[in-house]
Write an enzyme that holds these catalytic residues in place. Structure first.
Site, PDB file in Angstrom:
ATOM      1  N   GLU A  47      -3.627   5.966   1.435  1.00 28.02           N
ATOM      2  CA  GLU A  47      -3.380   4.590   1.816  1.00 28.02           C
ATOM      3  C   GLU A  47      -4.558   4.130   2.673  1.00 28.02           C
ATOM      4  OE1 GLU A  47      -0.067   2.067   4.368  1.00 28.02           O
ATOM      5  OE2 GLU A  47       0.559   3.830   3.231  1.00 28.02           O
ATOM      6  N   LYS A  73       0.822  -1.226   0.000  1.00 35.98           N
ATOM      7  CA  LYS A  73       0.000   0.000   0.000  1.00 35.98           C
ATOM      8  C   LYS A  73       0.850   1.267   0.000  1.00 35.98           C
ATOM      9  CE  LYS A  73      -2.208  -1.115   3.801  1.00 35.98           C
ATOM     10  NZ  LYS A  73      -1.811  -2.517   4.007  1.00 35.98           N
ATOM     11  N   THR A  74       1.822   1.308   0.905  1.00 29.48           N
ATOM     12  CA  THR A  74       2.617   2.531   1.042  1.00 29.48           C
ATOM     13  C   THR A  74       3.372   2.842  -0.245  1.00 29.48           C
ATOM     14  OG1 THR A  74       2.870   2.256   3.430  1.00 29.48           O
ATOM     15  CG2 THR A  74       4.501   3.619   2.320  1.00 29.48           C
TER      16      THR A  74
END
Length: 464
Positions: free
Chosen positions: A165, A121-122
């Protein structure tokens, strides 16, 4: 122009303001003109960055840190119920707002891209933030890690796009109403909150169901959990689904990924045409993250060739295969990987970058519950390294579980043929690694805890 401050957020107080997710929201609100206060357990570069924006940041938690006129108290799932500032909020009848609700309010009125998945995600959120900024679209964004230094995990932009995110760990991603949602993968993790894959699927289905009518789901065609999720949501009305990956069934197919040292060249087939671009970080998984970002941007109407070029300007985020330095011919790199899939992906990437050199790993397990459920798989992943040092479990928010120690991982690693050394004293690691490393080796510090602090110390020992 981006919206202003939601009424409840005019004077917010953040408990744990230094955390990755919390500090980003505090930064955006401060830039929008809110009177931001907060507290954190220890001093940090993030706290200083927030003070530079006009926020008041207290070190330590105390009831006196909460002002009587605070409009709300913002908390994350990590804040315990006996926190003195939280108890004081109850006495003063100040509303308590979860971090995800605060983020959802900041995204209102903007074209939101929400990036979800058990891992990646990051990186994917960061890739989008960098690429959209490079194209002059001035997006707002909130990321779970710093792009370059403290305070770079969020931005208040004047454009109409907000990239966020979306955290599945506590189901908070179900609060958002994105125009485009990315699901990179769906795997069993966060064992304190999910008891089975069925619960994971249910949670992701709820998240996908919140996509605005006519919006788009961008989802992996390769990862089994994502494929099953796609099957489950395929019949949702007014939802556009675009799959991506190396699978022949993918709507946007990855034709080829060519490693080039610490970068990759990626060729995709998009709308029947071949498109080749550079990903400036190593590893197949990061190349696939970049493709997900590309597809999401195209779903918002951004020309693919422009976006592909802009994605090449992304050079990484802190703790995601971040080069910490080189000493005595040894490179030290830091990885946030703590789930076996992430560990395997980063170790594969580093194995490719190491070529004929040795790969040495310092691994710190994160959470007793994760070790209990996935310790065997963690140990098996470590077999990809030439040698590993394994630390004691970093507990974070958890209490110990009887019988669950790093030995679970070490035993599995040895059974898989790995060369593993247990080290119980973290302070001893730099000397241990300096004694093992030879010129040309790569050293990878790995885990979601404070193992990241060891990189500079290892470099110091190597230098001396």
């Amino acid at each position: 122009m981006a919206p202003g401050i939601p009424a409840a957020m005019e004077r917010p107080h953040f408990i744990g303001i230094g955390g990755a997710g919390m500090s980003g929201l505090a930064q955006i609100l401060a830039r929008r003109g809110a009177k931001v206060t907060g507290s954190d357990a220890k001093e940090s570069g993030t706290a200083e960055a927030l003070r530079a924006l006009g926020a008041t940041v207290h070190i330590g938690h105390a009831a006196a840190h909460l002002a009587d006129d605070a409009s709300c108290v913002v908390v994350s799932s990590a804040i315990r119920s006996d926190n003195p500032e939280l108890l004081r909020a109850a006495e003063l009848s100040i509303p308590v707002v979860h971090r995800s609700d605060a983020l959802a309010s900041l995204m209102q009125g903007l074209r939101a891209i929400a990036v979800a998945g058990t891992h990646g995600k990051t990186t994917t959120t960061s890739m989008l933030a960098v690429a959209l900024s490079e194209l002059g679209l001035d997006p707002s964004y909130a990321i779970g890690g710093d792009l370059a230094g403290p305070g770079t995990n969020a931005r208040h932009g004047e454009g109409d796009i907000f990239v966020a995110e979306a955290d599945e760990s506590d189901r908070s991603f179900q609060k958002y109403d994105p125009e485009v949602a990315i699901v990179l993968n769906a795997e069993l993790d966060h064992h304190a909150n999910y008891a089975s894959m069925e619960e994971i699927y249910d949670s992701f289905e709820t998240f996908v169901g919140k996509i605005v009518p006519g919006g788009t789901l961008v989802v992996s065609a390769d990862q089994s959990g994502a494929v099953e999720l796609t099957r489950r949501v395929r019949d949702l009305a007014s939802l556009n689904i675009v799959t991506y990956g190396e699978s022949e069934t993918a709507d946007v197919r990855v034709h080829k990924i060519t490693p080039r040292g610490l970068t990759s060249e990626v060729t995709v087939v998009l709308n029947g045409k071949y498109l080749t671009f550079t990903v400036s970080v190593p590893g197949r998984h990061y190349a696939l993250n970049a493709v997900a970002a590309l597809v999401a941007g195209v779903a918002l109407g951004i020309p693919a060739h422009n976006l592909a070029s802009a994605l090449g300007t992304y050079t990484g985020v802190k703790r995601r295969l971040q080069l910490k330095g080189e000493a005595a011919g040894v490179q030290v790199i830091d990885s946030y990987a703590h789930h076996p899939t992430e560990m395997t992906a980063d170790l594969d990437a580093m194995r490719g970058a190491a070529a004929d050199s040795r790969l040495l790993v310092v691994f710190q397990p994160h959470l007793f519950s994760r070790t209990q459920e996935l310790g065997t798989e963690m140990g098996q992943a470590l077999a990809l390294a030439d040698a590993s040092v394994v630390l004691d479990i970093y507990p974070a928010r958890e209490d110990p579980i009887p019988g669950i120690t790093s030995a679970v991982i070490i035993d599995a690693a040895k059974a898989a043929g790995a060369d593993v050394t247990p080290v119980h004293d973290k302070a001893a690691v730099p000397e241990v690694i300096a004694g093992m490393a030879k010129p040309g080796d790569l050293v990878l510090t790995m885990g979601a805890g404070d193992v990241t602090d060891l990189g500079p110390q290892i470099l110091d020992h190597l230098s001396s």
